[in-house]
Each structure stands twice: as structure tokens, then as C-alpha cells.
Motif scaffolding. Structure first.
Motif, mmCIF file in Angstrom:
data_model
loop_
_atom_site.group_PDB
_atom_site.id
_atom_site.type_symbol
_atom_site.label_atom_id
_atom_site.label_comp_id
_atom_site.label_asym_id
_atom_site.label_seq_id
_atom_site.Cartn_x
_atom_site.Cartn_y
_atom_site.Cartn_z
ATOM 1 N N GLY A 50 7.219 73.496 -1.157
ATOM 2 C CA GLY A 50 6.468 74.731 -0.970
ATOM 3 C C GLY A 50 5.643 74.768 0.301
ATOM 4 O O GLY A 50 5.697 75.739 1.068
ATOM 5 N N VAL A 51 4.845 73.725 0.560
ATOM 6 C CA VAL A 51 3.962 73.719 1.731
ATOM 7 C C VAL A 51 4.772 73.768 3.016
ATOM 8 O O VAL A 51 4.452 74.515 3.943
ATOM 9 C CB VAL A 51 3.053 72.473 1.705
ATOM 10 C CG1 VAL A 51 2.300 72.336 3.022
ATOM 11 C CG2 VAL A 51 2.070 72.563 0.538
ATOM 12 N N ARG A 52 5.826 72.982 3.054
ATOM 13 C CA ARG A 52 6.665 72.966 4.263
ATOM 14 C C ARG A 52 7.264 74.343 4.534
ATOM 15 O O ARG A 52 7.239 74.838 5.667
ATOM 16 C CB ARG A 52 7.780 71.938 4.083
ATOM 17 C CG ARG A 52 8.765 71.896 5.244
ATOM 18 C CD ARG A 52 9.995 71.103 4.866
ATOM 19 N NE ARG A 52 11.002 71.154 5.897
ATOM 20 C CZ ARG A 52 12.279 70.904 5.697
ATOM 21 N NH1 ARG A 52 12.704 70.585 4.476
ATOM 22 N NH2 ARG A 52 13.149 70.965 6.681
ATOM 23 N N ALA A 92 22.968 71.408 -2.783
ATOM 24 C CA ALA A 92 23.180 72.742 -2.228
ATOM 25 C C ALA A 92 21.852 73.407 -1.885
ATOM 26 O O ALA A 92 21.704 74.034 -0.824
ATOM 27 C CB ALA A 92 23.965 73.606 -3.217
ATOM 28 N N HIS A 93 20.860 73.265 -2.770
ATOM 29 C CA HIS A 93 19.554 73.880 -2.495
ATOM 30 C C HIS A 93 18.875 73.200 -1.308
ATOM 31 O O HIS A 93 18.273 73.876 -0.462
ATOM 32 C CB HIS A 93 18.657 73.788 -3.722
ATOM 33 C CG HIS A 93 17.304 74.391 -3.496
ATOM 34 N ND1 HIS A 93 17.076 75.744 -3.562
ATOM 35 C CD2 HIS A 93 16.113 73.817 -3.155
ATOM 36 C CE1 HIS A 93 15.802 75.981 -3.286
ATOM 37 N NE2 HIS A 93 15.201 74.837 -3.040
ATOM 38 N N ALA A 94 18.962 71.878 -1.240
ATOM 39 C CA ALA A 94 18.342 71.158 -0.123
ATOM 40 C C ALA A 94 18.973 71.576 1.206
ATOM 41 O O ALA A 94 18.275 71.765 2.204
ATOM 42 C CB ALA A 94 18.489 69.651 -0.329
ATOM 43 N N SER A 132 5.693 87.285 -3.267
ATOM 44 C CA SER A 132 5.847 86.515 -4.507
ATOM 45 C C SER A 132 5.815 85.014 -4.226
ATOM 46 O O SER A 132 5.225 84.239 -4.991
ATOM 47 C CB SER A 132 7.165 86.890 -5.193
ATOM 48 O OG SER A 132 7.172 88.257 -5.546
ATOM 49 N N PHE A 133 6.453 84.603 -3.131
ATOM 50 C CA PHE A 133 6.485 83.173 -2.809
ATOM 51 C C PHE A 133 5.087 82.642 -2.524
ATOM 52 O O PHE A 133 4.680 81.597 -3.064
ATOM 53 C CB PHE A 133 7.396 82.930 -1.605
ATOM 54 C CG PHE A 133 7.243 81.559 -1.011
ATOM 55 C CD1 PHE A 133 7.734 80.443 -1.665
ATOM 56 C CD2 PHE A 133 6.572 81.373 0.189
ATOM 57 C CE1 PHE A 133 7.574 79.171 -1.130
ATOM 58 C CE2 PHE A 133 6.411 80.111 0.738
ATOM 59 C CZ PHE A 133 6.912 79.005 0.068
ATOM 60 N N TYR A 134 4.321 83.336 -1.668
ATOM 61 C CA TYR A 134 2.987 82.832 -1.315
ATOM 62 C C TYR A 134 2.008 82.944 -2.482
ATOM 63 O O TYR A 134 1.100 82.119 -2.613
ATOM 64 C CB TYR A 134 2.460 83.569 -0.080
ATOM 65 C CG TYR A 134 3.064 83.043 1.210
ATOM 66 C CD1 TYR A 134 2.675 81.816 1.738
ATOM 67 C CD2 TYR A 134 4.040 83.749 1.883
ATOM 68 C CE1 TYR A 134 3.238 81.308 2.905
ATOM 69 C CE2 TYR A 134 4.614 83.257 3.055
ATOM 70 C CZ TYR A 134 4.206 82.038 3.556
ATOM 71 O OH TYR A 134 4.774 81.544 4.700
ATOM 72 N N GLU A 135 2.177 83.938 -3.340
ATOM 73 C CA GLU A 135 1.347 84.012 -4.546
ATOM 74 C C GLU A 135 1.605 82.792 -5.431
ATOM 75 O O GLU A 135 0.672 82.190 -5.964
ATOM 76 C CB GLU A 135 1.653 85.299 -5.323
ATOM 77 C CG GLU A 135 1.030 86.564 -4.734
ATOM 78 C CD GLU A 135 -0.431 86.722 -5.121
ATOM 79 O OE1 GLU A 135 -1.124 85.697 -5.344
ATOM 80 O OE2 GLU A 135 -0.897 87.873 -5.179
ATOM 81 N N GLU A 144 13.714 79.880 -5.621
ATOM 82 C CA GLU A 144 14.098 78.574 -6.154
ATOM 83 C C GLU A 144 13.469 77.407 -5.399
ATOM 84 O O GLU A 144 13.882 76.257 -5.574
ATOM 85 C CB GLU A 144 15.631 78.439 -6.128
ATOM 86 C CG GLU A 144 16.339 79.433 -7.050
ATOM 87 C CD GLU A 144 17.820 79.148 -7.172
ATOM 88 O OE1 GLU A 144 18.330 78.322 -6.392
ATOM 89 O OE2 GLU A 144 18.463 79.737 -8.046
ATOM 90 N N ILE A 145 12.473 77.689 -4.556
ATOM 91 C CA ILE A 145 11.816 76.617 -3.801
ATOM 92 C C ILE A 145 11.131 75.644 -4.762
ATOM 93 O O ILE A 145 10.356 76.053 -5.628
ATOM 94 C CB ILE A 145 10.781 77.202 -2.810
ATOM 95 C CG1 ILE A 145 11.481 78.062 -1.753
ATOM 96 C CG2 ILE A 145 9.990 76.087 -2.146
ATOM 97 C CD1 ILE A 145 12.429 77.313 -0.869
ATOM 98 N N ARG A 146 11.432 74.369 -4.609
ATOM 99 C CA ARG A 146 10.792 73.347 -5.438
ATOM 100 C C ARG A 146 9.344 73.151 -5.004
ATOM 101 O O ARG A 146 8.973 73.421 -3.870
ATOM 102 C CB ARG A 146 11.527 72.012 -5.293
ATOM 103 C CG ARG A 146 12.746 71.821 -6.174
ATOM 104 C CD ARG A 146 13.810 72.836 -6.011
ATOM 105 N NE ARG A 146 15.063 72.419 -6.649
ATOM 106 C CZ ARG A 146 16.136 73.188 -6.719
ATOM 107 N NH1 ARG A 146 16.109 74.404 -6.221
ATOM 108 N NH2 ARG A 146 17.235 72.756 -7.300
#
Length: 728
Positions: free
Chosen positions: A470-472, A421-423, A492-495, A464-466
Motif C-alpha cells: 500500500g505505502v509503495r 500475476a498480481h505482483a 477508495s484506495f487512499y481511504e 487488490e493491492i496487498r
């Protein structure tokens, strides 16, 4: 009729007596009930109520039913003692069943008619409150979809048996109607949970036209096309849930605490779950202890009071897990042969964002084609497993799951389902996030508008990004993040991404996006710190262009802090020469625009217009950069407004700025919020007929976007809106 009884002979000791006999008839004169009152004459010389003649006589009174005794009040004493909220629902029932000419059936169903929401409890409360309106009592017909197929005729036969009516081949419906209408009785048809049961209930209702009928169940929209009244029942809000908890706990809950707030929130404000929790808290369990036990048992925790099951007519619905399991079984039956293929997709929806999901994102999470997902969603909605999000919140066909149901679905779906589901969610967002090349504006707008519709889901997904993704995601979302936000989520994500192992080039890219997001969200200190780190990194790896971009961000921070002279110096002396030497016409034009921003504050309007028209617009037109073209035209409109050319400024903003933002999928962006704010200012300054109303509408939209984005301009927008409202 009153009858005197006794003996004319003085020597006979037979006691004198008097009986009153009241016969209740139907519309055709046929007896329905005999109400008897026995009075006896005491040897000591007074009358008394005589209970000695027939067993079952109470206070001298006895009722004999010819056609069946109706149900009495609910056996659950809580119906009289504990009832909170639901005032609108009770009013709807009263209007339909007690109002003048009330003869239509009422369906309490669905969306909100999920398991444990209190549909039957609401019906019992209504019957308790209005016993005087139904002297014939309440006749409850509880349906069971687990046995043989049912029909309207079979239900009518069951009802006739309940009422002990003659089971004639013809005329049974008329006998039942007569019994329900005289004396007036309420028919409560319970557990209309699936399509076959709904169809049978509808067939029964049609035969009993004119009778007061109350239908409860999970199946939605029963009779909606016929004008039957619908009374949706949803879980409580937090405040009402806390009131229910307080009513159930009594003196044991002296005040609302964060712990109790956490409890009702964890239970999704579901009345059945709150009632269950109250029993365990009264037994001595802590909030944490109850929640732990609830999850350890898979939500199959029984009632704390062993006496309670004796009051529940259907124990398969009393436990949360079994109630939801029944709903899933009904969904499988509803889908028929397609069930085995579609049900796994429904289980995967347990991993969907709690705020809800539209059709496109929902299909992606479920791993189903659009039409298959639609079939699944419609079936689940009809059975109250999916809750439609009200139009006031979203205009599209969007749903959300109750948190307890979602948790049960996640346990069924398992770790493998969670990964899938996350993918799928990641694929959905990454297919729409990147900025497309010039000339694909229409497609760009379509994709970004799809993401903006799911703004509530985006932070859930980002959190919830694994690590491997992250880089992608960071690359795909860079431009969208800096233009559309929501800035707090991307920040928050980029930090977090910055804390992971990155190569120098990738770290530079992350620093660039993080710096712009921090700048737009008003965190100037963080923006400056990130920009300095990027300058140092890019110079060390010999990337002059990237270092110049970071230096430009430092100048933007100074400009935002009011240090115009230093900001202007940096742009002219440190940034502009680099782009001119590299022949980078796009970044040169952008830098000239920032120089013009400072000059506008100095009121050098002639030079500002020259830069906008000669140094920027031709470049953006040559590159096909529609967004920068629109931004520049908005800046030109700013100058025209200062010069008093209000009509032309309004035309530019409407035709060459805001329209382009909308087409590019920037309808909820920082650009659009600023454009609407500036157009509203122009309207207020021109002050023609209707201008103030138009300005208020624009400011309301701008404020909505600004609140979502978390930008510092929010205060300015809110202040101007308050001023406009006060003036009007």
C-alpha cells in the motif's frame, strides 16, 4: 412418369393400381433419387395411398436414394422452439448462402466462436429456417482432431462414404459436387477448431467450389484473405441473455429479477451455460444452488435432463468444463514445443482485469517477454480463447477473457499463480506511475499514456493491492492520481490506505493526496476534513511547509464553494508568507496563481496578467516545469478571451497548452478536459466557419474524459455540448 397397373381378365382379382415415379437427376443426367407414390384401387370403389408394397412407405410415398440420404432436421427440438438474438448473424448467412450468386463458403469463426457460444446451434437454426432452399437436405461432416491427421482428400473420402458415392480414384470431387448441387444441399463442416483441421477443411472447400458450405468452429479467420464471409458469434449481452433464459424457462420465469440478472452475469451471458442453468432451475434449484453446484463440480455439471445427452452429437462439448478443456488442449497442440513454456503464462492471464488488457500489461501478467506473449496471444485468439476488444472501445491490440474461462484458468493457476500475476501487475503500474524530474517530459508522457490506455484495468488492480504494497503504491501514484484519476478509484484506495498503520510522515503524504483527489472529484466536505487533519498533524510534527500546503487546500475548498474573500485572505495571509519565508519558489508561484484565480473573478484582469506573466511563468521556466507552464498559459488565454483577443487565445491553447498536455501524457486528464472545454468556448464565441464543429468535437472529447474521471465539471461540459448541438 405415371404407370397404370392391373389385369385385363375379369376373373383375375389382382387389384388395379397406379404408381408415379419421379427421378431426380444431376447435371449430367445421372440418377440421384427416386420419389415413388403408390396408389391402390379399393374393392369398395375408391383410390387410396397404398403402404403395403414396400416397408418404410408413408402415406403411399417412398424415396430411394441412389447416392446417400442427407441428414434430416436437427434432432434437438429446441432449434425450432428456442432461438433469441443472432438476427445479424442469420442475415449474414442468408446473404452469403441464399443471395444472388451465393457460392462462397461461410466461416462462422472465432473470436466469439469460443466454446459454448452457439456456433453449431446457429447453423442448425439457419438450416431449419431455410429447408425449402435445400431440397437435397443438410450433409453434416463432423471433424475430430483427436484421431489420425486429416487432409482435404480424407475428408472428401468420408463425405463420399456418407453420400454412398462411387469411391473412384479420379472424379470423386465431381461426384460430390454434383450431389451437393442437384438437388441443392447444404454442407455443414463442424468442429473446425484447430489449424490442421482448418487446413483440411480449406482443401475440401476448394475442391467443392460453387457448393453452399457452412463451416463452424473455434479457429479464426478461415479464408479471410480469400474473401470468404466471416460471421463472428459472441456471447449475448445481458438483455438477450435474459430473453434466452425466459424462453428456456417458459412460464416458470414470470418477470426479470435481480437474481436472474445476477445469474446470467455470473455465466458471462454464454448461451450454453444459460441453457444448462435453465434445466436446473426448472428442476427446482435456486439460482444460488445452481451456481454453487456448478463451481463445486469445476464447471463439469451435466445436463439436468437425462434425455438431453441423446440429442447431442458431441458430448465432449456439452459440458462447460470439457468444452474449455478441449480449447486448452488445442492451444497446447497449436504451440507445439513452446507449449510447456507458454501455457503457464496463459493460465496466469485468468487473473487479469476482466475489462481486458493491452499487449504490454498482458505480457507483464503472463510473465513473458513481449514476443513470446505475442506468439501466445495470436495462437489463443485463433482458437477463440482470447476475445479481441473492438476498435470502438480500444485502438490497440487488446484482449479480454470470458469470465467463465478466466475462472477456470484461475483454478488451474492456483494461489501461487495469483500472487505472481498480481505482483507483476503491481510492478508494471509502479514502473510507470511516478512523476519524473524536469527534462524527462517525453519519457513521462510515454509512461503515463500507457497507464491511461489501461484506465479500465487500474481500478481492478487498486482494489487488490496487498497491505504490504500500500505505502509503495501510494507514493508512486500520488501525482498521477491527482492529475489523471480516475478519481473514484484513487479515492477508495487512499481511504483504505488511511485505515492501515502508518507513520506520521507517510500519513501526512496520504492525507495530501486524498485531499486533492477529493477536491477534484467534487467531494468538498471530505477534502476539507482531510485538509484540517493534515494541518493538525503537520503542525504537531513541526512541518511548516506541509501544514501550509494543507491550509492551501482549505482555501481551495472555500474558493470552490464561492467564499472568495476568505479564500483570498487565507492564501495571502496564511499560506504565501510561509513559502516566502522558506524560500520555496515553486509553491510561492502556485499560491500566487490561486490568488490570481480569485482576482480574475473580480475582473482585476491587469493584475491577473501581471501575476501570470511576472510571478509564475519565469519560475516554471527556470524549474523546467512544463505542466505548470502549460496551465499558466491556459489561464492567460482565459484573460485574453475575456478581453476579446480570441485568435491569440486560440493559438495559446492549441500551441502552448493542449499540445504540452498531450506530450506529458495528460491527454485524458482533468487538465486536458478543462483545456478542451475552454478552447471550445473560445471557438463558439469567435464563431468563424467551422468553429462550431470544432467546438462540438472538443466538447465530446472533454465529456468522455470528465465522465471517466468523475469530476464536477461534467455537467458544465455536457450543457455546453447540448447547446452547441442544438445551435448547429
Amino acid at each position: 412418369r405415371q404407370i397404370a397397373a392391373g389385369c385385363l381378365y375379369e376373373h383375375d382379382r389382382y387389384p388395379n393400381a397406379c404408381e408415379r415415379i419421379r427421378i431426380v437427376l444431376d447435371g449430367s443426367g445421372r440418377p440421384l433419387r427416386y420419389d415413388l407414390w403408390f396408389r391402390g384401387w379399393s374393392t369398395r370403389g375408391f383410390w387410396f395411398n397404398d403402404n403395403s408394397l414396400y416397408s418404410g412407405t408413408v402415406d403411399g410415398r417412398l424415396s430411394l436414394w441412389v447416392r446417400g440420404q442427407p441428414d434430416g432436421p436437427s434432432a434437438d427440438p429446441r432449434v425450432a422452439r428456442v432461438f433469441v438474438g443472432r438476427e445479424p448473424e442469420i442475415e449474414q448467412l442468408e446473404k452469403s448462402l441464399l443471395g444472388e450468386g451465393a457460392s462462397r463458403p461461410v466461416a462462422i469463426c472465432s473470436v466469439q466462436g469460443m466454446a459454448g457460444v452457439g456456433k453449431s446451434y446457429l447453423a442448425e437454426r439457419f438450416a431449419y429456417l431455410h429447408q425449402d432452399h435445400f431440397p437435397g437436405g443438410v450433409c453434416r461432416l463432423v471433424l475430430d482432431g483427436s484421431g489420425a491427421p486429416v487432409s482435404g482428400d480424407s475428408l472428401l473420402g468420408n463425405l463420399g462414404d456418407r453420400l454412398r458415392l462411387p469411391q473412384a480414384t479420379d472424379g470423386l470431387a465431381e461426384w460430390v459436387r454434383s450431389r451437393l448441387l442437384s438437388p441443392r444441399s447444404l454442407l455443414h463442416v463442424e468442429n473446425v477448431d484447430a489449424e490442421p483441421l482448418a487446413r483440411a477443411a480449406a482443401e475440401l472447400i476448394v475442391q467443392l467450389a460453387g457448393c453452399p458450405i457452412l463451416v463452424t468452429g473455434r479457429y479464426q479467420a478461415l479464408g479471410s484473405s480469400l474473401g470468404w464471409i466471416q460471421v463472428p458469434v459472441r456471447p449475448f449481452d445481458e438483455a438477450t441473455a435474459l430473453v434466452q433464459l425466459a424462453e428456456e424457462l417458459g412460464e416458470e420465469m414470470w418477470e426479470v429479477s435481480e437474481e436472474y440478472q445476477r445469474l446470467v452475469g455470473a455465466l458471462g451471458f454464454l448461451p450454453l451455460a444459460i441453457h444448462l442453468a435453465a434445466g436446473y432451475l426448472k428442476a427446482g434449484y435456486s439460482v444460488e444452488g445452481f451456481l454453487t453446484r456448478l463451481r463445486q463440480t469445476g464447471f463439469a455439471l451435466p445436463a439436468a435432463d437425462v434425455a438431453e445427452p441423446t440429442l447431442t452429437r458431441d458430448q465432449s462439448r456439452a459440458a462447460i468444463a470439457s468444452a474449455f478443456a478441449l480449447s486448452l488442449d488445442l492451444l497446447k497442440a497449436q504451440l507445439g514445443a513452446e507449449g510447456e513454456r507458454l501455457i503457464p503464462g496463459f493460465l496466469d492471464l485468468g487473473h487479469a482485469p476482466p475489462v481486458g488488457f493491452g499487449a504490454s500489461l498482458g505480457a507483464a501478467i503472463a510473465g513473458l517477454p513481449a514476443l513470446d506473449y505475442e506468439q501466445l496471444a495470436v495462437a489463443a485468439r485463433r482458437l477463440s480463447l482470447l476475445d479481441p476488444i473492438p476498435p470502438a472501445e480500444r485502438k490497440d491490440r487488446a484482449y479480454r477473457l470470458h469470465p467463465l474461462l478466466a475462472e477456470l484458468l484461475r483454478s488451474e493457476s492456483g494461489k501461487d499463480g495469483a500472487e505472481k500475476a498480481h505482483a507483476r501487475m503491481t510492478e508494471w503500474f509502479c514502473a510507470r506511475l511516478p512523476q519524473l524530474p524536469a527534462g524527462q517530459e517525453e519519457e513521462q508522457g510515454k509512461l503515463w499514456r500507457e497507464i491511461q490506455v489501461e484506465t479500465g484495468a487500474l481500478p481492478h488492480w487498486l482494489a487488490e493491492i496487498r497491505e504490504a504494497e500500500g505505502v509503495r503504491v501510494g507514493r508512486a501514484g500520488s501525482w498521477f492520481a491527482t492529475l489523471n484519476g480516475p478519481f473514484h478509484a484513487w479515492f477508495s484506495f487512499y481511504e483504505e490506505l488511511l485505515r492501515r498503520p502508518l507513520g506520521e510522515e507517510e500519513r501526512s503524504n496520504v492525507l495530501w493526496t486524498l485531499g486533492r483527489v477529493a477536491l477534484h472529484s467534487g467531494d468538498l466536505d471530505r477534502a476539507a476534513g482531510v485538509a484540517r487533519e493534515k494541518v493538525e498533524l503537520d503542525r504537531s510534527r513541526g512541518d511548516e511547509k506541509e501544514a501550509a500546503l494543507a491550509t492551501g487546500t482549505l482555501a481551495d475548498v472555500l474558493w470552490a464553494r464561492g467564499d472568495l474573500n476568505e479564500a483570498l485572505r487565507i492564501q495571502r495571509e496564511e499560506v504565501l508568507p510561509v513559502f516566502e519565508r522558506l524560500g520555496d519558489i515553486r509553491n510561492r508561484a502556485a499560491t500566487m496563481g490561486k490568488i490570481a484565480d480569485v482576482l480574475q473573478y473580480r475582473a482585476e484582469l491587469k493584475e491577473v496578467l501581471r501575476i501570470r506573466r511576472e510571478e509564475q511563468l519565469p519560475v516554471y521556466e527556470r524549474l523546467g516545469d512544463a505542466r505548470e507552464h502549460a496551465v499558466t498559459m491556459g489561464k492567460i488565454a482565459d484573460v485574453l478571451q475575456v478581453q476579446g483577443e480570441l485568435d491569440e487565445a486560440i493559438r495559446i491553447r492549441l500551441e502552448e497548452e493542449l499540445t504540452i498536455y498531450e506530450r506529458l501524457g495528460l491527454g485524458a486528464s482533468r487538465d486536458m478536459a478543462a483545456g478542451r472545454f475552454n478552447l471550445a468556448r473560445t471557438y463558439l464565441k469567435r464563431n468563424h466557419a467551422g468553429d462550431r464543429e470544432a467546438a462540438i468535437a472538443l466538447l465530446s472529447l472533454a465529456l468522455e474524459s470528465a465522465d471517466r474521471l468523475g469530476i464536477p465539471e461534467t455537467k458544465r461540459i455536457r450543457l455546453l455540448l447540448e447547446q452547441a448541438l442544438n445551435a448547429s
